[in-house]
Design an enzyme around this catalytic site. Structure first.
Site, mmCIF file in Angstrom:
data_model
loop_
_atom_site.group_PDB
_atom_site.id
_atom_site.type_symbol
_atom_site.label_atom_id
_atom_site.label_comp_id
_atom_site.label_asym_id
_atom_site.label_seq_id
_atom_site.Cartn_x
_atom_site.Cartn_y
_atom_site.Cartn_z
ATOM 1 C CE LYS A 68 -2.167 -1.352 3.703
ATOM 2 N NZ LYS A 68 -1.516 -2.667 3.823
ATOM 3 C CB THR A 69 3.664 2.370 2.178
ATOM 4 O OG1 THR A 69 2.864 2.331 3.370
ATOM 5 C CG2 THR A 69 4.633 3.540 2.260
ATOM 6 C CG ASP A 113 0.070 4.039 6.305
ATOM 7 O OD1 ASP A 113 -0.794 3.255 5.866
ATOM 8 O OD2 ASP A 113 1.258 3.710 6.493
ATOM 9 C CB THR A 162 -4.506 -3.089 7.792
ATOM 10 O OG1 THR A 162 -4.710 -2.314 8.969
ATOM 11 C CG2 THR A 162 -3.096 -2.879 7.281
ATOM 12 N NE ARG A 221 6.533 -4.599 5.961
ATOM 13 C CZ ARG A 221 5.425 -3.872 6.047
ATOM 14 N NH1 ARG A 221 4.361 -4.366 6.651
ATOM 15 N NH2 ARG A 221 5.387 -2.678 5.533
#
Ligand SMILES: Nc1ncnc2c1ncn2[C@@H]1O[C@H](COP(=O)(O)OP(=O)(O)OP(=O)(O)O)[C@@H](O)[C@H]1O
Ligand SMILES: [Mg+2]
Length: 352
Positions: A68-69, A113, A162, A221
């Site tokens: 997302k980031t 965020d 999230t 990640r």
């Protein structure tokens, strides 16, 4: 949380966020997989650029560590715009948000965020900024308070969450484009690992990438993190090459099993199977059995266990699937629950 317990958590540590920057794709073309989201974003951004006006506001939702980031930064890069980064918890008062939005330049991207955690008064101010590019700043208190309308330059809000379920309806409605990021396939993660290894200058074989990808829980990640740990092992205990052998040996050291489960995940399954004969058992009882907070079990372990078809959430509690019994090397009780409770058959459709 010890190092090895955090190894397959999808959440990033602060130190890790720095390490992530070097391998983070900068342009849409480098963003691996998620083809549907990529195509849609590509159209949205090209259309806006063609018209010379900022695109609709964009909501990115999905579990931690899926990009997302990364995508928020890519949106700004593709538009050639500036990006301002903040987060829901950082915006406590509406004045905080007013200061941010009124300082944006035309066409900037504002990335918020964890947008589901924004405080209510700030959220309401955000509505008018998003919709009318205008905010009313209240000056003074009580009967003498006055609202001063301020213009906001046209901007694009990129929100990430999230927990899209926690977003209010009015908030969600103000996004013209909502992208839901999904877990990545092992093949996509292999591509990602080869790319990251190239950037980091780590020699990696196809088999090494397969080994790491299969244990990365569908999450970029985690794949990148396991790659860094296996690289350490390969450099210290072998010839520096990430191959099947070094990957297996390194991940054994860190207690990550062949499905990517760590010690806590396995503890949950062992408790379910051994102490509760497969369930159903309530979340809090299960959490006590493994010595963790219910929220940790629910948010850290369960999403992946459910997705891997190892655990089912039923109205009566958590249940171990046949696959869970087999993964622990136990024989499942004839496909029925030891407690005799019949589960709806579709609960097991996700079983690999
Ligand atoms: N599609 C992708 N291609 C290549 N790398 C990716 C991709 N998606 C994510 N990554 C990598 O995974 C790491 C985590 O991604 P990112 O920080 O964007 O996740 P996030 O969804 O913002 O997570 P969180 O919810 O914890 O903030 C980044 O360092 C990035 O390099
Ligand atoms: Mg993020």
């Amino acid at each position: 949380m010890t190092d090895s317990e955090g190894l397959v958590s999808a959440y990033a540590t602060d130190a890790e966020r720095d390490a992530e920057v070097s391998v983070r794709p900068k342009r849409l073309a480098d963003f691996i997989a998620q083809h549907r989201v990529r195509d849609q974003l590509d159209l949205l951004l090209r259309g806006a650029k063609g018209r010379g006006s900022p695109p609709d506001h964009i909501l990115l939702s999905g579990p931690p560590g899926l990009g997302k980031t990364t995508l928020a930064n890519i949106v700004a890069a593709e538009l050639g715009s500036g990006i301002r980064v903040t987060s829901g918890p950082a915006i406590e008062r509406s004045g905080d948000l007013a200061a941010i939005v009124t300082s944006l330049a035309e066409g900037d991207v504002l990335f918020i965020d964890e947008i589901h955690r924004i405080a209510k008064p700030a959220e309401e101010l955000l509505y008018s900024a998003m919709e009318d590019f205008r905010v009313d700043v209240i000056v003074g208190k009580g009967p003498g308070a006055t609202a001063i309308p301020l213009d906001v330059e046209p901007f694009t809000l990129v929100g990430a969450t999230t927990r899209s379920g926690l977003l209010t309806g009015p908030m969600r409605d103000r996004f013209g484009f909502v992208a839901h990021l999904d877990f990545y396939s092992p093949a996509d993660l292999e591509t990602l690992l080869h790319r990251s290894a190239r950037i980091l200058g780590v020699p990696i074989t196809d088999e090494g990438a397969v080994e790491i990808a299969g244990r990365s829980r569908g999450t970029p990640r985690i794949a990148n993190r396991l790659l860094r740990r296996v690289r350490d092992f390969a450099e210290v205990r072998a010839d520096g090459v990430v191959n099947q052998e070094t990957a297996r040996a390194a991940l054994a050291v860190y207690d990550v099993d062949d499905l990517g489960l760590d010690r806590l995940d396995r503890a949950v399954l062992v408790a379910l199977v051994d102490s509760f004969r497969g369930g159903p058992v309530g979340l809090s009882t299960l959490a006590v059995a493994v010595g963790e907070q219910p929220v940790t079990v629910e948010e850290v372990c369960e999403p992946f266990l459910v997705r891997a078809g190892l655990l089912a959430r039923t109205p009566r509690g958590r249940v171990a699937t046949d696959a869970a019994w087999r993964h622990l090397g136990r024989t499942p009780p004839n496909g029925t629950f030891a407690s005799g409770t019949a589960a709806p058959p579709d609960l097991f459709s996700a079983e690999p």
